[in-house]
Design an enzyme around this catalytic site. Structure first.
Site, PDB file in Angstrom:
ATOM      1  CG  MET A 195      -1.797   1.183   1.383  1.00 38.17           C
ATOM      2  SD  MET A 195      -2.978   1.317   0.010  1.00 38.17           S
ATOM      3  CE  MET A 195      -3.105   3.100  -0.121  1.00 38.17           C
ATOM      4  CD  GLU A 196      -1.446   3.475  -3.337  1.00 39.34           C
ATOM      5  OE1 GLU A 196      -1.317   2.256  -3.100  1.00 39.34           O
ATOM      6  OE2 GLU A 196      -2.415   3.947  -3.961  1.00 39.34           O
ATOM      7  CD  GLU A 233       2.231  -0.465  -3.733  1.00 36.81           C
ATOM      8  OE1 GLU A 233       1.532   0.550  -3.600  1.00 36.81           O
ATOM      9  OE2 GLU A 233       1.797  -1.526  -4.218  1.00 36.81           O
ATOM     10  CG  HIS A 283       0.455   4.117  -6.344  1.00 40.26           C
ATOM     11  ND1 HIS A 283      -0.482   4.459  -7.297  1.00 40.26           N
ATOM     12  CD2 HIS A 283       0.248   2.795  -6.084  1.00 40.26           C
ATOM     13  CE1 HIS A 283      -1.220   3.390  -7.599  1.00 40.26           C
ATOM     14  NE2 HIS A 283      -0.797   2.360  -6.887  1.00 40.26           N
ATOM     15  CD  GLU A 311      -3.912   1.064  -7.933  1.00 48.59           C
ATOM     16  OE1 GLU A 311      -2.836   0.642  -8.397  1.00 48.59           O
ATOM     17  OE2 GLU A 311      -4.013   1.483  -6.753  1.00 48.59           O
TER      18      GLU A 311
HETATM   19  N1  B3K Z   1      -3.539   0.757  -3.760  1.00 48.18           N
HETATM   20  C1  B3K Z   1      -3.321  -0.505  -3.116  1.00 48.18           C
HETATM   21  C2  B3K Z   1      -4.487  -1.426  -3.177  1.00 48.18           C
HETATM   22  C3  B3K Z   1      -5.513  -1.207  -2.155  1.00 48.18           C
HETATM   23  C4  B3K Z   1      -6.551  -2.311  -2.170  1.00 48.18           C
HETATM   24  C5  B3K Z   1      -7.668  -2.035  -1.257  1.00 48.18           C
HETATM   25  N2  B3K Z   1      -8.561  -3.150  -1.156  1.00 48.18           N
HETATM   26  C6  B3K Z   1      -2.113  -1.192  -3.649  1.00 48.18           C
HETATM   27  C7  B3K Z   1      -1.696  -0.813  -5.007  1.00 48.18           C
HETATM   28  O1  B3K Z   1      -2.370  -0.996  -5.982  1.00 48.18           O
HETATM   29  O2  B3K Z   1      -0.640  -0.277  -5.138  1.00 48.18           O
HETATM   30 ZN    ZN Z   2      -1.407   0.409  -7.187  1.00 46.54          ZN
END
Ligand code: B3K
Ligand code: ZN
Length: 887
Positions: A272-273, A307, A310, A329
């Site tokens: 998670m970023e 990450e 992001h 994404e």
């Molecule tokens: N943004 C998070 C994913 C979150 C998922 C929530 N159920 C990781 C990623 O795509 O980088």
């Molecule tokens: Zn992502």
């Protein structure tokens, strides 16, 4: 299920909030059994939504014990000043243009098994807020278009939680009575609450530095549980490479003085970023050659990069609402794909990305949960972190780049950041930036926008006519987009078609379209934008073999009436590496489907000698590029083969693929053995692309040798298992042994568990190997493993390894007696009560149940209905099951 069914949220209902939150001041008092969260919000009327008079303020909150609400200096009274229900806290009429609101709540992270919000992993506190976990921490407008500046104070017992982290910079710290201490963090960048993070625990770290392009020094730290410090070097190295690459390829510089990563063992996804405090699943950080495979090392490189990337694509520019998820994404996956291609081999990376797209996204796009890259509605947003939003979304980005060229794409990206830094925006804003930065490019952007709106994988039926007298070659493309749930009728899409015409000498012919003055390059990009379209090439000396959608220039399924000979020719000569691989896959699919049909008709399955010759030719070139050769020698997956059939013949596909593998192994035994020996490592272990290629090719050869069941092969495999230096070779050997009926099978599995019982991530591999084994006892074994001391249903990695691994077992999961489906239903029901996100991921394995034969359909339906009737079904599971049973 209908009564009281959860409600869907619709994109068309989006409205900007009446109140904005400019500042958030959080105080966490972490204590066993009761954590107190004090939140002070600086509220302001939203100038973007002019309103008159008092406006209600509706805050989201879930599983919170509300202790007090204070507006300015006034303590508010429940019932009169505000109301609370299971999901909201409402102040019915908030006056003025600014307000300061303090809310005190109590939560119990210790009992949080959903791993969303604030929870504990191995005794340490950590958070996961995306998409809507922040509302499980405190009452808030939990939506990405509310961007605020955060100050966070974390207080806990010093002895057990010496490390206290949050986003941004550490600005203060101190001691509290009773052996407690605190730290204060300030994040200068406004962010949506889904990027909030907190970590408190007994952790160790490794540290490094990165000097940015403008000369600023950034402190980089990776925090892990004690004892894992020696498994962080590769992740740190990947981080520094990502930071440099983003400066060079996208002009993006890091924007704070610290960048922290924390690895935790209990995590629903990969990572998670969170702003400057990424939280990772240990799977994507911890690696040592003896514990991690080459695939793990490459996975770490790409997830660390993802990450990090992001920080700009997602954090500095974020999503207006969750329907826009692919804005961050799809773009960030595309960026990590580009990065990995640059760090390793671009063609190999492209093939792997397409394999993944076909395996998971094409399956999704053809089933009941098919949805557009930008969905129109959802019940549970966590269900939309899908291969469509991620991988198909990345393909959309790739198409922008193919249509605009590298320079045009970069101009669009620059304009996007220039316009939207600090904002929460939409995929339409992104498209507008791409369009406006490239006014001279004649693309119908309204039509291109359909890639965000229409679900389903387009099918392109192509054909070519050579006119020897006129020396012309006419190519006709016809596109159809299959109906998907809620979208019966589709419009033709606009897509780049990268192509070449391969002449009899194996070289690309210069391409000249009718009406053009001169011939151009041998490879070019045409635009397909009609349902049916023809182009004619002139000055074509002899009948060419077309090479279409080079590099997989659009996410489609191509059907072209190639002869076996033409495919073999492309395998050997196409200048586009992707299409050399693709030709081999297409040929193998043809042959395998013929074998499946023969078997179904009661005829013996036969392997055409010409195919074995083609494999021999690939083997002869294998050392030119070993990673590529390993992919070229790998037969299409059973899933991909199943996608080519209306009714998936589970046993037929498996039998045909096994027989073909055996035929290849027998026909080329000597060459395979020679290739194996030539790939053996000399010198110290390394993870360079060359070393990875050697191991990939060597293990591909070993797998074919093992397919023959010969004693020599088995001895070789056993020797590799017992003597290999790195985990890649150990695990492949163990996998092959587990898939065989060798006498040593059980003793090898036992020895492995004995050796690695203390390493959770290595044990995941052990669980997965057994879950994926094509063994008659697999379902029994997997059921027994649920009680193994190393297994826990509460740990997502364990569930993904054992339960997820089993759903990927093509024969055992789809056993005709329904035992596999019943096993999965039991696990989903169990998980539903503990961790809805993980339950929902698992239940997706039923998605294509209608594509199997009647007996299997009946068994799957029983299993799905049993899940549907579970009391207290989560929104997550409900949405997937309801869709699967619909229509
Ligand atoms: N943004 C998070 C994913 C979150 C998922 C929530 N159920 C990781 C990623 O795509 O980088
Ligand atoms: Zn992502």
């Amino acid at each position: 299920m209908d009564k009281g069914s959860p409600k869907a949220i619709h994109l068309k209902d989006y409205a900007a909030p009446a109140w904005r939150i400019d500042t958030v001041d959080l105080h966490f008092d972490l204590r066993d059994g009761a954590t107190t969260v004090t939140s002070r919000l600086g509220l302001r009327r939203n100038p973007a939504r002019p309103t008159q008079g008092p406006q209600p303020l509706v805050l989201d909150g879930q599983d919170l014990a509300l202790l007090s609400v204070t507006l300015g200096n006034r303590t508010l009274t429940a019932g009169t000043d505000y109301t609370v229900d299971a999901e909201t806290l409402t102040l019915p009429g908030l006056d003025g243009t600014e307000a300061s609101l303090e809310i005190v709540t109590r939560i119990t992270p210790e009992t949080n098994t959903a791993l969303e919000g604030l929870y504990k992993s191995s005794g340490n506190y950590c958070t996961q807020c995306e998409a809507e976990g922040f509302r499980k921490i405190t009452y808030f407008q939990d939506r990405p278009d509310v961007m605020a500046k955060y100050t966070v104070t974390v207080e806990a017992e010093r002895a057990r939680y010496p490390v206290l982290l949050s986003n941004g910079n550490l600005v203060d710290q101190g001691e509290s009575p009773d052996g407690r201490h605190w730290t204060r963090w300030q994040d200068p960048w406004p962010k949506p609450c889904y990027l909030f993070a907190l970590v408190a625990g007994d952790l160790r770290h490794i540290e490094d530095r990165f000097r940015t392009c403008s000369g600023r020094d950034v402190t980089l730290r990776i925090y892990v549980e004690p004892g894992n410090e020696d498994k962080c070097a590769h992740a740190m190295d990947s981080l520094k490479k990502s930071m440099k690459w983003d400066e060079e390829a996208y002009g993006r510089e890091y924007d704070l003085d610290v960048f922290n990563i924390v690895a935790v063992g209990d995590f629903n996804m990969g990572a998670m970023e969170n702003k400057s405090l990424n939280i990772f699943n240990t799977k994507y950080i911890l690696a040592r050659p003896d514990t991690a495979t080459d695939t793990d090392f490459l996975g770490i490189e790409s997830v660390v990069a993802h990450e990090y990337f992001h920080n700009w694509t997602g954090n500095r520019v974020t999503c207006r609402d969750w329907f826009q998820l692919s804005l961050k994404e799809g773009l960030t996956v595309f960026r990590d794909q580009q990065f990995s291609a640059d760090m390793n081999s671009a063609p190999v990376k492209r093939i792997q990305d397409v394999q993944r797209l076909r395996q998971v996204q094409f399956t999704e796009d053809a089933g009941p949960t098919a949805h557009p890259v930008r969905p129109e509605s959802y019940i549970e947003i966590n269900n939309f972190y899908t291969p469509t939003v991620y991988e198909k979304g990345a393909e959309v980005l790739r198409m922008y780049r193919t249509l605009l060229g590298a320079a045009g794409y970069r101009k669009g990206i620059d304009l996007y950041f220039q316009r939207h830094d600090g904002q929460a925006v939409t995929t339409d804003d992104f498209l507008a930036a791409m369009r406006d930065a490239n006014p001279d490019v004649a693309v119908d952007w309204e039509q291109f926008r359909l890639w965000y709106a229409q679900a389903g994988t387009p099918v392109i039926d192509a054909d070519g006519q050579y006119d020897a007298a006129a020396r012309t070659y006419t190519l006709t493309l016809h596109q159809t987009i299959p109906a998907t749930p809620g979208q019966p009728v589709k419009q033709p899409m606009l897509m780049p078609v990268a192509l070449g015409l391969v002449g009899t000498d194996g070289r690309d012919l210069p391409l000249r379209l009718q009406g053009e003055a001169a011939a151009g390059e041998g490879s070019r990009v045409l635009v397909l934008n009609q349902a049916r379209q023809s182009v004619t090439f002139v000055d074509v000396p002899t009948a060419p073999v077309p090479s279409l959608f080079r590099g997989f220039s659009a996410p489609i399924r191509l059907r072209f009436p190639y002869s076996d000979a033409q495919l073999t020719f492309l395998m050997a000569h196409d200048s586009d590496a992707f299409n050399r691989w693709e030709a081999g896959q297409t040929l193998a699919v043809k042959i395998l489907l013929d074998m499946v049909a023969d078997r179904a008709a009661g005829r013996p399955m036969t392997v055409p000698p010409a195919f074995l010759e083609a494999v021999g030719a690939t083997l002869a070139r294998a050392h030119d590029d070993r990673s590529f050769a390993s992919l070229a020698l790998t037969l299409p997956s059973e899933t991909y083969l199943g996608q080519q059939m209306d009714v998936i013949d589970v046993d037929g596909i498996h039998a045909a693929r096994e027989q073909l593998r055996q035929a290849i192994g027998s026909a080329h035994a000597d060459t395979l053995r020679a290739v194996y020996d030539a790939c053996r490592e000399h010198g110290p272990f390394s993870i360079t692309p060359d070393a990875i290629g050697r191991r990939a090719l060597k293990n591909t050869a070993l797998a074919y040798l093992m397919a023959t069941g010969g004693a020599d092969a088995q001895a070789l495999c056993l020797q590799q298992y017992r003597t290999a230096a790195g985990m890649t070779d150990v695990i492949i050997a163990l996998m092959l042994i587990a898939d065989s009926d060798m006498a040593e099978r059980q003793s090898c599995l036992d020895a492995f568990a004995e050796r690695w019982q203390g390493e959770a991530l290595v044990m995941d591999k052990w669980f997965m190997i057994q879950a994926m084994a094509g063994h008659p006892e697999t379902v029994k074994r997997v059921t027994a493993l649920l009680s193994h001391p190393g297994f826990s249903i509460r740990n997502p990695n364990k569930v993904y390894a054992l339960v997820g691994g089993f759903t990927g077992n093509p024969v055992c999961f789809h056993a005709a007696d329904g035992s596999g489906y019943a096993f999965l239903a039991d696990r989903v029901i169990e998980l539903n009560a503990l961790n809805p996100q993980v339950a929902s991921r698992m239940v997706k394995a039923f998605a294509r149940w209608r594509n199997y034969d009647g007996e299997r359909q009946a068994a799957a339906k029983v299993a799905l209905e049993r899940i549907a009737h579970t009391p207290d079904l989560s929104r997550d599971v409900y949405e997937i099951v309801a869709r699967s049973l619909e229509g």
